[in-house]
Design a protein around this motif. Structure first.
Motif, PDB file in Angstrom:
ATOM      1  N   ARG A  61      44.324  17.560  -7.929  1.00 18.30           N
ATOM      2  CA  ARG A  61      42.974  18.081  -8.076  1.00 18.30           C
ATOM      3  C   ARG A  61      42.816  19.334  -7.232  1.00 18.30           C
ATOM      4  O   ARG A  61      43.464  19.513  -6.194  1.00 18.30           O
ATOM      5  CB  ARG A  61      41.958  17.023  -7.686  1.00 18.30           C
ATOM      6  CG  ARG A  61      42.075  15.739  -8.522  1.00 18.30           C
ATOM      7  CD  ARG A  61      41.085  14.691  -8.091  1.00 18.30           C
ATOM      8  NE  ARG A  61      39.737  15.004  -8.532  1.00 18.30           N
ATOM      9  CZ  ARG A  61      39.260  14.692  -9.744  1.00 18.30           C
ATOM     10  NH1 ARG A  61      40.018  14.081 -10.624  1.00 18.30           N
ATOM     11  NH2 ARG A  61      38.017  14.988 -10.064  1.00 18.30           N
ATOM     12  N   PHE A  62      41.916  20.209  -7.687  1.00 19.22           N
ATOM     13  CA  PHE A  62      41.725  21.487  -6.999  1.00 19.22           C
ATOM     14  C   PHE A  62      41.302  21.283  -5.551  1.00 19.22           C
ATOM     15  O   PHE A  62      41.747  22.030  -4.663  1.00 19.22           O
ATOM     16  CB  PHE A  62      40.680  22.331  -7.738  1.00 19.22           C
ATOM     17  CG  PHE A  62      40.392  23.634  -7.055  1.00 19.22           C
ATOM     18  CD1 PHE A  62      41.311  24.661  -7.072  1.00 19.22           C
ATOM     19  CD2 PHE A  62      39.201  23.819  -6.365  1.00 19.22           C
ATOM     20  CE1 PHE A  62      41.054  25.860  -6.418  1.00 19.22           C
ATOM     21  CE2 PHE A  62      38.932  25.007  -5.711  1.00 19.22           C
ATOM     22  CZ  PHE A  62      39.867  26.034  -5.741  1.00 19.22           C
ATOM     23  N   GLU A 102      42.153  19.112  -3.433  1.00 19.50           N
ATOM     24  CA  GLU A 102      43.314  18.843  -2.586  1.00 19.50           C
ATOM     25  C   GLU A 102      44.088  20.122  -2.304  1.00 19.50           C
ATOM     26  O   GLU A 102      44.506  20.383  -1.163  1.00 19.50           O
ATOM     27  CB  GLU A 102      44.221  17.828  -3.272  1.00 19.50           C
ATOM     28  CG  GLU A 102      45.495  17.521  -2.505  1.00 19.50           C
ATOM     29  CD  GLU A 102      46.426  16.614  -3.278  1.00 19.50           C
ATOM     30  OE1 GLU A 102      47.643  16.643  -2.986  1.00 19.50           O
ATOM     31  OE2 GLU A 102      45.954  15.892  -4.175  1.00 19.50           O
ATOM     32  N   LEU A 103      44.274  20.944  -3.332  1.00 16.85           N
ATOM     33  CA  LEU A 103      44.994  22.205  -3.143  1.00 16.85           C
ATOM     34  C   LEU A 103      44.219  23.144  -2.230  1.00 16.85           C
ATOM     35  O   LEU A 103      44.811  23.842  -1.400  1.00 16.85           O
ATOM     36  CB  LEU A 103      45.253  22.856  -4.496  1.00 16.85           C
ATOM     37  CG  LEU A 103      46.092  22.035  -5.480  1.00 16.85           C
ATOM     38  CD1 LEU A 103      46.257  22.800  -6.792  1.00 16.85           C
ATOM     39  CD2 LEU A 103      47.438  21.679  -4.883  1.00 16.85           C
ATOM     40  N   LEU A 104      42.912  23.169  -2.379  1.00 13.91           N
ATOM     41  CA  LEU A 104      42.094  24.019  -1.516  1.00 13.91           C
ATOM     42  C   LEU A 104      42.207  23.579  -0.061  1.00 13.91           C
ATOM     43  O   LEU A 104      42.325  24.417   0.843  1.00 13.91           O
ATOM     44  CB  LEU A 104      40.636  23.976  -1.980  1.00 13.91           C
ATOM     45  CG  LEU A 104      39.637  24.766  -1.137  1.00 13.91           C
ATOM     46  CD1 LEU A 104      40.014  26.245  -1.084  1.00 13.91           C
ATOM     47  CD2 LEU A 104      38.224  24.593  -1.681  1.00 13.91           C
ATOM     48  N   ALA A 105      42.198  22.276   0.174  1.00 20.05           N
ATOM     49  CA  ALA A 105      42.330  21.782   1.542  1.00 20.05           C
ATOM     50  C   ALA A 105      43.671  22.183   2.140  1.00 20.05           C
ATOM     51  O   ALA A 105      43.759  22.569   3.320  1.00 20.05           O
ATOM     52  CB  ALA A 105      42.163  20.262   1.563  1.00 20.05           C
ATOM     53  N   ASP A 106      44.722  22.127   1.344  1.00 20.32           N
ATOM     54  CA  ASP A 106      46.043  22.512   1.840  1.00 20.32           C
ATOM     55  C   ASP A 106      46.122  24.013   2.118  1.00 20.32           C
ATOM     56  O   ASP A 106      46.727  24.444   3.109  1.00 20.32           O
ATOM     57  CB  ASP A 106      47.108  22.110   0.827  1.00 20.32           C
ATOM     58  CG  ASP A 106      47.257  20.599   0.715  1.00 20.32           C
ATOM     59  OD1 ASP A 106      46.806  19.891   1.640  1.00 20.32           O
ATOM     60  OD2 ASP A 106      47.796  20.127  -0.295  1.00 20.32           O
ATOM     61  N   LEU A 110      44.597  29.598 -10.700  1.00 24.92           N
ATOM     62  CA  LEU A 110      44.592  28.829  -9.452  1.00 24.92           C
ATOM     63  C   LEU A 110      44.509  29.749  -8.246  1.00 24.92           C
ATOM     64  O   LEU A 110      43.718  29.508  -7.324  1.00 24.92           O
ATOM     65  CB  LEU A 110      45.843  27.966  -9.372  1.00 24.92           C
ATOM     66  CG  LEU A 110      46.011  27.180  -8.066  1.00 24.92           C
ATOM     67  CD1 LEU A 110      44.814  26.270  -7.808  1.00 24.92           C
ATOM     68  CD2 LEU A 110      47.311  26.367  -8.086  1.00 24.92           C
ATOM     69  N   ALA A 111      45.308  30.802  -8.235  1.00 24.87           N
ATOM     70  CA  ALA A 111      45.301  31.712  -7.090  1.00 24.87           C
ATOM     71  C   ALA A 111      43.931  32.359  -6.900  1.00 24.87           C
ATOM     72  O   ALA A 111      43.436  32.477  -5.770  1.00 24.87           O
ATOM     73  CB  ALA A 111      46.373  32.784  -7.279  1.00 24.87           C
ATOM     74  N   ARG A 159      56.499  22.375  -3.578  1.00 28.26           N
ATOM     75  CA  ARG A 159      55.733  21.388  -4.328  1.00 28.26           C
ATOM     76  C   ARG A 159      55.771  21.755  -5.799  1.00 28.26           C
ATOM     77  O   ARG A 159      55.684  22.932  -6.148  1.00 28.26           O
ATOM     78  CB  ARG A 159      54.263  21.359  -3.861  1.00 28.26           C
ATOM     79  CG  ARG A 159      54.080  21.000  -2.416  1.00 28.26           C
ATOM     80  CD  ARG A 159      52.639  21.152  -1.975  1.00 28.26           C
ATOM     81  NE  ARG A 159      51.753  20.199  -2.624  1.00 28.26           N
ATOM     82  CZ  ARG A 159      50.446  20.111  -2.339  1.00 28.26           C
ATOM     83  NH1 ARG A 159      49.897  20.936  -1.464  1.00 28.26           N
ATOM     84  NH2 ARG A 159      49.698  19.208  -2.942  1.00 28.26           N
ATOM     85  N   VAL A 160      55.893  20.745  -6.645  1.00 28.16           N
ATOM     86  CA  VAL A 160      55.775  20.923  -8.090  1.00 28.16           C
ATOM     87  C   VAL A 160      54.497  20.226  -8.511  1.00 28.16           C
ATOM     88  O   VAL A 160      54.308  19.034  -8.246  1.00 28.16           O
ATOM     89  CB  VAL A 160      56.991  20.344  -8.834  1.00 28.16           C
ATOM     90  CG1 VAL A 160      56.797  20.468 -10.345  1.00 28.16           C
ATOM     91  CG2 VAL A 160      58.266  21.060  -8.408  1.00 28.16           C
ATOM     92  N   LEU A 161      53.596  20.995  -9.158  1.00 29.64           N
ATOM     93  CA  LEU A 161      52.246  20.515  -9.415  1.00 29.64           C
ATOM     94  C   LEU A 161      51.923  20.455 -10.887  1.00 29.64           C
ATOM     95  O   LEU A 161      52.166  21.408 -11.631  1.00 29.64           O
ATOM     96  CB  LEU A 161      51.218  21.444  -8.741  1.00 29.64           C
ATOM     97  CG  LEU A 161      51.388  21.702  -7.239  1.00 29.64           C
ATOM     98  CD1 LEU A 161      50.443  22.804  -6.795  1.00 29.64           C
ATOM     99  CD2 LEU A 161      51.129  20.432  -6.454  1.00 29.64           C
TER     100      LEU A 161
END
Length: 203
Positions: A3-4, A6-10, A36-37, A196-198
């Protein structure tokens, strides 16, 4: 699916590391790298993140026509590879503001020095097809995320993009099945070198 949020938190954790970090986002054409970027950079805000795309290093259409490469635009040898590597090296090591080119899809060409990256920017997000194919790039990146959506959805997204920028549906499908899919094979060769592969969703 990742989910976005989670990626934003990372990405936010990377931006809080205390010194500049560079996050690479890669994957085959149509995987959603730019989307995404852009979303990550917008959510973090300009004080914390700047997006610098590899597409700013497309060789210009006039030069591609001169060299007979226009019908292969997007292939590895249709980019200024050395120029992109030099920029990422500057972003990693140089003090002061660094300027990067941007790619305008409406023009199908790059605009020089269109993106300013101040020295105080803690996170640079860079996205492009060949971050893991070109070995000189990977050591300059702190993390690389590889986007790997379902192939059919990715191809449909590519066709829609090409149609939106002026190709007929038939032209778009032909370009995807030849040029884009050939490039996707080259990109996939670096998949195992990603951190990571997403499979990700915008939810």
């Amino acid at each position: 699916m990742t989910r976005f949020a989670e990626l934003l938190a990372d990405a936010a954790e990377l931006s809080a590391a205390g010194q500049r970090r560079i996050l690479g986002i890669t994957g085959p054409p149509g995987a959603g790298k730019s989307t995404l970027a852009q979303r990550l950079a917008a959510a973090l805000g300009p004080e914390r993140a700047v997006l610098v795309g590899m597409d700013g290093f497309h060789i210009g259409d006039a030069e591609l026509r001169r060299t007979g490469l226009r019908d292969r635009k997007g292939a590895p040898d249709t980019f200024d590879r050395a120029g992109y590597a030099a920029l990422v090296h500057r972003l990693r090591h140089e003090a002061g503001t660094v300027y990067a080119p941007a790619f305008d899809r409406a023009l199908e060409d790059s605009i020089a020095a269109a993106i300013a990256v101040p020295a105080t920017t803690p996170l640079v997000i860079t996205e492009g097809n060949y971050l893991l194919l070109w070995p000189e790039i990977r050591p300059l990146l702190d993390e690389v995320w590889y986007l790997d959506p379902p192939p059919a959805a990715r191809r449909d997204a590519l066709i829609s993009r090409h149609v939106a920028f002026g190709k007929s549906p038939a032209e778009a499908e032909s370009w995807v099945q030849t040029s884009d899919e050939r490039n996707a094979g080259a990109v996939a060769a670096g998949r195992d070198r990603a951190d990571r592969v997403l499979g990700w969703t915008a939810d």
